[in-house]
Write a protein that holds these residues in place. Structure first.
Motif, PDB file in Angstrom:
ATOM      1  N   GLN A  99      16.608   5.378  72.726  1.00 50.15           N
ATOM      2  CA  GLN A  99      15.949   6.498  72.053  1.00 50.15           C
ATOM      3  C   GLN A  99      15.767   6.194  70.568  1.00 50.15           C
ATOM      4  O   GLN A  99      16.518   5.439  69.983  1.00 50.15           O
ATOM      5  CB  GLN A  99      16.787   7.774  72.200  1.00 50.15           C
ATOM      6  CG  GLN A  99      16.746   8.379  73.598  1.00 50.15           C
ATOM      7  CD  GLN A  99      18.019   8.101  74.356  1.00 50.15           C
ATOM      8  OE1 GLN A  99      18.618   7.048  74.193  1.00 50.15           O
ATOM      9  NE2 GLN A  99      18.426   9.031  75.193  1.00 50.15           N
ATOM     10  N   THR A 100      14.740   6.777  70.013  1.00 52.94           N
ATOM     11  CA  THR A 100      14.380   6.632  68.593  1.00 52.94           C
ATOM     12  C   THR A 100      14.016   5.203  68.242  1.00 52.94           C
ATOM     13  O   THR A 100      14.196   4.766  67.110  1.00 52.94           O
ATOM     14  CB  THR A 100      15.505   7.129  67.650  1.00 52.94           C
ATOM     15  OG1 THR A 100      16.634   6.248  67.718  1.00 52.94           O
ATOM     16  CG2 THR A 100      15.936   8.544  68.007  1.00 52.94           C
ATOM     17  N   THR A 102      11.766   2.592  66.856  1.00 51.04           N
ATOM     18  CA  THR A 102      10.586   2.623  65.996  1.00 51.04           C
ATOM     19  C   THR A 102      10.206   1.252  65.466  1.00 51.04           C
ATOM     20  O   THR A 102       9.101   1.072  64.974  1.00 51.04           O
ATOM     21  CB  THR A 102      10.823   3.547  64.778  1.00 51.04           C
ATOM     22  OG1 THR A 102      11.915   3.033  64.008  1.00 51.04           O
ATOM     23  CG2 THR A 102      11.138   4.961  65.212  1.00 51.04           C
ATOM     24  N   GLU A 126      13.994   5.531  79.280  1.00 47.95           N
ATOM     25  CA  GLU A 126      14.567   5.791  77.971  1.00 47.95           C
ATOM     26  C   GLU A 126      15.987   6.307  78.162  1.00 47.95           C
ATOM     27  O   GLU A 126      16.221   7.271  78.900  1.00 47.95           O
ATOM     28  CB  GLU A 126      13.736   6.812  77.201  1.00 47.95           C
ATOM     29  CG  GLU A 126      14.166   6.953  75.749  1.00 47.95           C
ATOM     30  CD  GLU A 126      13.299   7.933  74.989  1.00 47.95           C
ATOM     31  OE1 GLU A 126      13.037   7.694  73.803  1.00 47.95           O
ATOM     32  OE2 GLU A 126      12.900   8.951  75.574  1.00 47.95           O
ATOM     33  N   PHE A 196      22.684  13.164  66.524  1.00 49.70           N
ATOM     34  CA  PHE A 196      22.267  12.958  67.903  1.00 49.70           C
ATOM     35  C   PHE A 196      23.477  12.995  68.823  1.00 49.70           C
ATOM     36  O   PHE A 196      24.616  12.787  68.396  1.00 49.70           O
ATOM     37  CB  PHE A 196      21.512  11.639  68.035  1.00 49.70           C
ATOM     38  CG  PHE A 196      20.230  11.641  67.276  1.00 49.70           C
ATOM     39  CD1 PHE A 196      19.082  12.132  67.841  1.00 49.70           C
ATOM     40  CD2 PHE A 196      20.191  11.205  65.960  1.00 49.70           C
ATOM     41  CE1 PHE A 196      17.892  12.182  67.132  1.00 49.70           C
ATOM     42  CE2 PHE A 196      19.015  11.244  65.234  1.00 49.70           C
ATOM     43  CZ  PHE A 196      17.864  11.736  65.821  1.00 49.70           C
ATOM     44  N   LEU A 202      21.320   5.578  68.076  1.00 50.55           N
ATOM     45  CA  LEU A 202      21.353   5.897  66.648  1.00 50.55           C
ATOM     46  C   LEU A 202      22.666   6.581  66.274  1.00 50.55           C
ATOM     47  O   LEU A 202      23.254   6.303  65.225  1.00 50.55           O
ATOM     48  CB  LEU A 202      20.159   6.774  66.282  1.00 50.55           C
ATOM     49  CG  LEU A 202      19.991   7.091  64.799  1.00 50.55           C
ATOM     50  CD1 LEU A 202      19.906   5.814  63.969  1.00 50.55           C
ATOM     51  CD2 LEU A 202      18.745   7.950  64.583  1.00 50.55           C
ATOM     52  N   GLU A 225      16.717  14.781  70.873  1.00 47.47           N
ATOM     53  CA  GLU A 225      15.293  14.683  70.562  1.00 47.47           C
ATOM     54  C   GLU A 225      15.085  14.522  69.055  1.00 47.47           C
ATOM     55  O   GLU A 225      15.549  15.357  68.262  1.00 47.47           O
ATOM     56  CB  GLU A 225      14.544  15.930  71.054  1.00 47.47           C
ATOM     57  CG  GLU A 225      14.622  16.162  72.550  1.00 47.47           C
ATOM     58  CD  GLU A 225      13.922  15.065  73.324  1.00 47.47           C
ATOM     59  OE1 GLU A 225      12.951  14.484  72.780  1.00 47.47           O
ATOM     60  OE2 GLU A 225      14.315  14.799  74.477  1.00 47.47           O
ATOM     61  N   MET A 226      14.377  13.466  68.663  1.00 48.07           N
ATOM     62  CA  MET A 226      14.125  13.217  67.248  1.00 48.07           C
ATOM     63  C   MET A 226      13.302  14.336  66.615  1.00 48.07           C
ATOM     64  O   MET A 226      13.605  14.790  65.495  1.00 48.07           O
ATOM     65  CB  MET A 226      13.407  11.875  67.077  1.00 48.07           C
ATOM     66  CG  MET A 226      13.029  11.540  65.635  1.00 48.07           C
ATOM     67  SD  MET A 226      14.460  11.408  64.533  1.00 48.07           S
ATOM     68  CE  MET A 226      15.143   9.829  65.068  1.00 48.07           C
ATOM     69  N   ASP A 227      12.260  14.803  67.288  1.00 44.89           N
ATOM     70  CA  ASP A 227      11.416  15.855  66.709  1.00 44.89           C
ATOM     71  C   ASP A 227      12.225  17.120  66.435  1.00 44.89           C
ATOM     72  O   ASP A 227      12.035  17.783  65.402  1.00 44.89           O
ATOM     73  CB  ASP A 227      10.240  16.167  67.647  1.00 44.89           C
ATOM     74  CG  ASP A 227       9.208  15.060  67.667  1.00 44.89           C
ATOM     75  OD1 ASP A 227       9.229  14.211  66.752  1.00 44.89           O
ATOM     76  OD2 ASP A 227       8.386  15.037  68.601  1.00 44.89           O
ATOM     77  N   VAL A 242      18.068   8.737  59.780  1.00 46.33           N
ATOM     78  CA  VAL A 242      17.059   8.327  60.755  1.00 46.33           C
ATOM     79  C   VAL A 242      16.458   6.990  60.326  1.00 46.33           C
ATOM     80  O   VAL A 242      16.584   6.587  59.163  1.00 46.33           O
ATOM     81  CB  VAL A 242      15.940   9.382  60.887  1.00 46.33           C
ATOM     82  CG1 VAL A 242      16.500  10.722  61.330  1.00 46.33           C
ATOM     83  CG2 VAL A 242      15.181   9.530  59.574  1.00 46.33           C
ATOM     84  N   VAL A 246      10.493   6.614  60.843  1.00 54.08           N
ATOM     85  CA  VAL A 246      10.493   8.012  61.287  1.00 54.08           C
ATOM     86  C   VAL A 246      10.408   8.939  60.081  1.00 54.08           C
ATOM     87  O   VAL A 246       9.658   9.917  60.076  1.00 54.08           O
ATOM     88  CB  VAL A 246      11.760   8.314  62.112  1.00 54.08           C
ATOM     89  CG1 VAL A 246      11.871   9.812  62.396  1.00 54.08           C
ATOM     90  CG2 VAL A 246      11.745   7.529  63.420  1.00 54.08           C
ATOM     91  N   SER A 250       7.348  11.576  59.182  1.00 52.44           N
ATOM     92  CA  SER A 250       7.644  13.009  59.152  1.00 52.44           C
ATOM     93  C   SER A 250       7.163  13.674  57.866  1.00 52.44           C
ATOM     94  O   SER A 250       6.951  14.886  57.824  1.00 52.44           O
ATOM     95  CB  SER A 250       9.157  13.229  59.296  1.00 52.44           C
ATOM     96  OG  SER A 250       9.833  12.841  58.101  1.00 52.44           O
TER      97      SER A 250
END
Length: 312
Positions: A99-100, A102, A126, A196, A202, A225-227, A242, A246, A250
């Protein structure tokens, strides 16, 4: 009984003549006769009634002929499918994603892969890094992007590609830290965190970062969830650590973490240095030309992106 003998049998059965069948098959008549006799010996029955003028199928020969043509077609189809797989024009492979993630623009890589190999099916999973390691280890995943943290990759895995992803702190506009550009990790013990769920890649890296500094975090919210994490930060419910890309995307206020501007290490892993699955090898070849999510990144980050990959 092998496919060569079956092909000889079908040719004689359909042409009704050994000489003509031998010519079409490009074998000697004696060799063809020997092949048919060997097939009859294998099956323990006579397949042809031989006369001076023609060759006729026996009852056993008629039964075998009903099946032989479809058997040969199945063999040909299997050979073609295996060739397609080895050429990576068909098949499938499984890819795990922490997850996350990038540091690599996986959708962009997959878009290239699909254009080149449209018949290959890709299954994406994921999950936390620990689950991905298990999946690669038991063969459920061909490849996986995992976060390593401070721990070495277990010896049963091979890091095929490795990456470093800088971490930053994000804060809401009204947060006391919003007026600053950098913050010492030691200062963060007094602030609430949006974090998280335990075990995610992360979260593990951030937990190790604070453990090494000898301070505790005040975690007010946890999410996978990152969002959602960013939305909670934007409403002033805490700060979060983060990946830098990201934070840039944002548009939130970000602060460099001191000392050392910490980062997390990620790797694309497999069980072997050369995956046995041809489709996985083809995907790996595409990752030799790194594709990074540069949209929204500052010029310095974009310029440095091409330097982030090292080969192991």
């Amino acid at each position: 009984m092998d496919s060569r003998k079956l092909a000889h049998f079908v040719a004689v059965a359909e042409l009704g003549h050994f000489t003509r069948a031998a010519e079409i098959l490009h074998v000697s008549q004696s060799g063809l006769s020997a092949s048919i006799r060997a097939l009859e010996n294998d099956l323990g029955c006579v397949l042809f009634e031989r006369t001076t003028r023609s060759v006729l199928l026996t009852a056993a020969g008629r039964v075998l002929h009903e099946h032989a043509s479809s058997i040969l077609r199945e063999i040909t189809d299997a050979q073609n499918s295996l060739k397609a797989l080895s050429d990576c024009v068909a098949g499938s492979f499984t890819l795990g994603l922490v997850q996350t993630l990038t540091v690599v623009d996986v959708p962009a890589v997959l878009a290239q892969f699909h254009r080149r190999y449209p018949r290959v099916e890709v299954t994406l999973t994921e999950a936390p890094s620990s689950d991905l390691l298990t999946g690669v280890g038991n063969g459920q995943l061909d490849l996986a992007y995992v976060a390593l943290g401070s721990k070495a990759l277990p010896p049963e895995f091979v890091a095929l590609r490795s990456y470093a992803e800088r971490l930053v702190l994000v804060a809401g506009d009204d947060h006391p830290l919003a007026s600053r550009s950098a913050v010492e990790i030691m200062e963060l013990h007094e602030y609430s965190f949006v974090d998280f769920k335990a075990g995610l890649g992360l979260e593990t890296v951030v937990a190790e970062l604070f453990f090494a500094a000898g301070i505790n975090r005040n975690v007010a919210f946890r999410t996978s969830e990152m969002d959602l994490a960013l939305a909670l930060v934007s409403h002033g419910l805490g700060v979060a650590i983060v990946p830098e890309p990201v934070a840039h995307r944002s548009g939130m206020h970000q602060l460099s973490l001191l000392p050392g501007k910490p980062s997390r290490e990620l790797a694309l892993i497999s069980r072997t240095a050369c995956p046995t699955n041809p489709a996985a090898r083809a995907f790996l070849q595409l990752t030799a030309d790194p594709i990074y999510p540069t949209e929204g990144m500052p010029p310095a980050a974009r310029d440095g992106a091409s330097q982030r990959e090292t080969f192991i």
